[in-house]
Enzyme design. Structure first.
Site, mmCIF file in Angstrom:
data_model
loop_
_atom_site.group_PDB
_atom_site.id
_atom_site.type_symbol
_atom_site.label_atom_id
_atom_site.label_comp_id
_atom_site.label_asym_id
_atom_site.label_seq_id
_atom_site.Cartn_x
_atom_site.Cartn_y
_atom_site.Cartn_z
ATOM 1 C CE1 TYR A 1 -7.418 4.130 -2.028
ATOM 2 C CE2 TYR A 1 -6.958 1.819 -2.441
ATOM 3 C CZ TYR A 1 -7.191 2.849 -1.565
ATOM 4 O OH TYR A 1 -7.199 2.610 -0.220
ATOM 5 C CG ASN B 1 -7.836 0.798 7.929
ATOM 6 O OD1 ASN B 1 -6.920 1.450 8.414
ATOM 7 N ND2 ASN B 1 -7.829 0.377 6.688
ATOM 8 N NE ARG C 1 -12.732 2.114 6.357
ATOM 9 C CZ ARG C 1 -11.657 1.821 5.646
ATOM 10 N NH1 ARG C 1 -10.846 2.757 5.225
ATOM 11 N NH2 ARG C 1 -11.366 0.547 5.375
ATOM 12 C CD GLU D 1 -10.700 -4.502 6.313
ATOM 13 O OE1 GLU D 1 -9.882 -3.579 6.178
ATOM 14 O OE2 GLU D 1 -10.669 -5.546 5.639
ATOM 15 C CG ASP E 1 -14.438 -1.017 6.591
ATOM 16 O OD1 ASP E 1 -14.649 0.154 6.939
ATOM 17 O OD2 ASP E 1 -13.421 -1.367 5.962
ATOM 18 C CB SER F 1 -5.524 -1.013 -0.281
ATOM 19 O OG SER F 1 -5.313 0.157 0.478
ATOM 20 N N GLY G 1 -7.544 5.312 5.012
ATOM 21 C CA GLY G 1 -7.072 6.197 3.962
ATOM 22 C C GLY G 1 -7.460 7.642 4.197
ATOM 23 C CD GLU H 1 -2.726 -1.303 2.457
ATOM 24 O OE1 GLU H 1 -3.674 -0.520 2.620
ATOM 25 O OE2 GLU H 1 -2.383 -2.161 3.287
#
Length: 383
Positions: free
Chosen positions: A281, A341, A320, A339, A322, A207, A345, A25
């Site tokens: 992305y 994080n 974050r 998950e 999810d 990612s 990002g 990443e």
């Protein structure tokens, strides 16, 4: 802003933004760092740009180092003046490694570090341990929470222990308990239980790198090999039907109760199979609803579960979370955590800053709040 005295010129807070890194990443970290740097108020912050090349060299990056995706080309750290983190807390920052170079105050007077690093060697507790040894405050979770959240197996174990719902999954281990990326370790009983499709993932990556959606068991060996090329620990997850929902969490102001943002939803456009790296992305293939179109009770449930997950993993600063939101066999809402994080990002399209903007916290305010939390000791609490 409380914490140690500002070491920057004219009383500014000197902040080292660290980006790049050795993980897959690398480029996304560069893009995130570019957005963070642009959001830092130059009247309040003096920025030290520290890049880590793909092979692990630390450099004082040039101000004109590209930190954006341009015409589909991903940025990367390619060079700069060699530096190293000073392990002695009295050093307060970095040292130049160039022969004959003098250590300047811009490197030895660092007040706080923002490690905008995604994936291995950055989001997994490694750099957090270095910064703890160096005595430098930093943005984000500590060593344990970073490591546990990075490893999908242990994220699931800790969340399950806190009573938070998980999807069915298998970690490829042999009879001795050793992790081995051998597709034959998933026996027929496990295949029957998981069903198809399954998602084959590297346990410690982000990612969507190294992930394959398997719709036929004949694809499974190749999918395991793809995941193992990123991380030798491979997780096989049952597909969880439902809407893809995300929610941001921030440390409470002044050490208060953590706060959850308004949730957002990721909607794949027709013809897009799943939310892979290109969809995230490179391609214009998804729509984002920020905030998500959810009734008040579902919004509250997502926010409550997000804060509980943040606390269950002992996160600090930000996270974050999810989810998949669907309907269970009993007809009731089924909320499953996918998950957590700990350094989401920060790119221009990233959900974390967009969710907080929808919740009334602008990007510059968000970055400032994270730095303030680190300076106030948030990153070092509960070690």
């Amino acid at each position: 802003m409380s914490g140690r005295a500002a070491g920057g010129t004219a009383g500014k807070v000197r902040i080292a933004v660290v980006f790049g890194g050795r993980s897959a990443e690398h480029s996304i970290s560069c893009v995130s760092a570019g957005s963070v740097i642009a959001a830092l108020d130059p009247d309040r912050y003096e920025i030290v740009r520290v890049g880590i090349t793909s092979d692990g060299r630390w450099v004082l990056a040039d101000p004109d180092q590209p930190l954006a995706i341009t015409d589909g080309k991903l940025p990367e750290v390619t060079g700069g003046t060699a530096v190293a983190l000073v392990g002695d807390p009295a050093g307060r920052g970095f040292a130049l490694l160039e022969p004959g170079a003098a250590i300047g105050p811009a490197l030895t007077g660092v007040d706080v570090v923002f490690p905008v690093l995604h994936g291995a060697y950055g989001e997994d507790g490694t750099i957090q341990g270095l910064l703890e040894m160096a005595g430098l405050p930093y943005v984000g979770s500590g060593v344990f929470a970073s490591a546990a959240s990075m490893d999908k197996e242990f994220t699931k174990k800790l969340l399950a222990a806190a009573g938070l719902p998980q999807g069915d999954h298998v970690v490829l281990r042999d009879a001795t308990g050793a992790v081995r990326p051998d597709p034959d370790l998933l026996d027929e009983a496990a295949r029957e239980r998981l069903g198809l499709p399954v998602f084959v993932k590297p346990s410690r990556a982000g990612s969507s790198i190294g992930i394959t959606k398997v719709t036929d068991w004949a694809q499974f060996p190749e999918a395991v090999a793809t995941a193992a090329a990123v991380d030798p620990k491979v997780v096989v997850e049952a597909s969880v039907p439902g809407r893809e929902i995300e929610c941001g969490v921030l440390a409470g102001v002044g050490g208060g109760v953590p706060e959850a943002s308004l949730p957002a939803e990721i909607r794949l456009r027709p013809g897009v199979d799943w939310y892979d790296f290109a969809a995230k992305y490179l391609d214009d293939s998804v729509d984002f609803d920020v905030p998500a179109d959810l009734p008040a009770e579902q919004t509250a449930a997502v926010q409550e579960a997000s804060v509980r997950a943040y606390q269950a993993l002992d996160c600090r600063g930000l996270a974050r979370v999810d989810f998949f939101l669907g309907t269970g066999s009993d007809g009731r809402d089924r909320l499953v955590i996918n998950e957590v994080n700990t350094m989401p990002g920060f790119t221009p399209i990233s959900m974390f800053p967009r969710m907080w903007a929808a919740s009334g916290v602008s990007y510059p305010e968000l970055v400032d709040r994270l730095v303030r939390s680190a300076l106030d000791g948030g990153s070092r609490a509960g070690r």
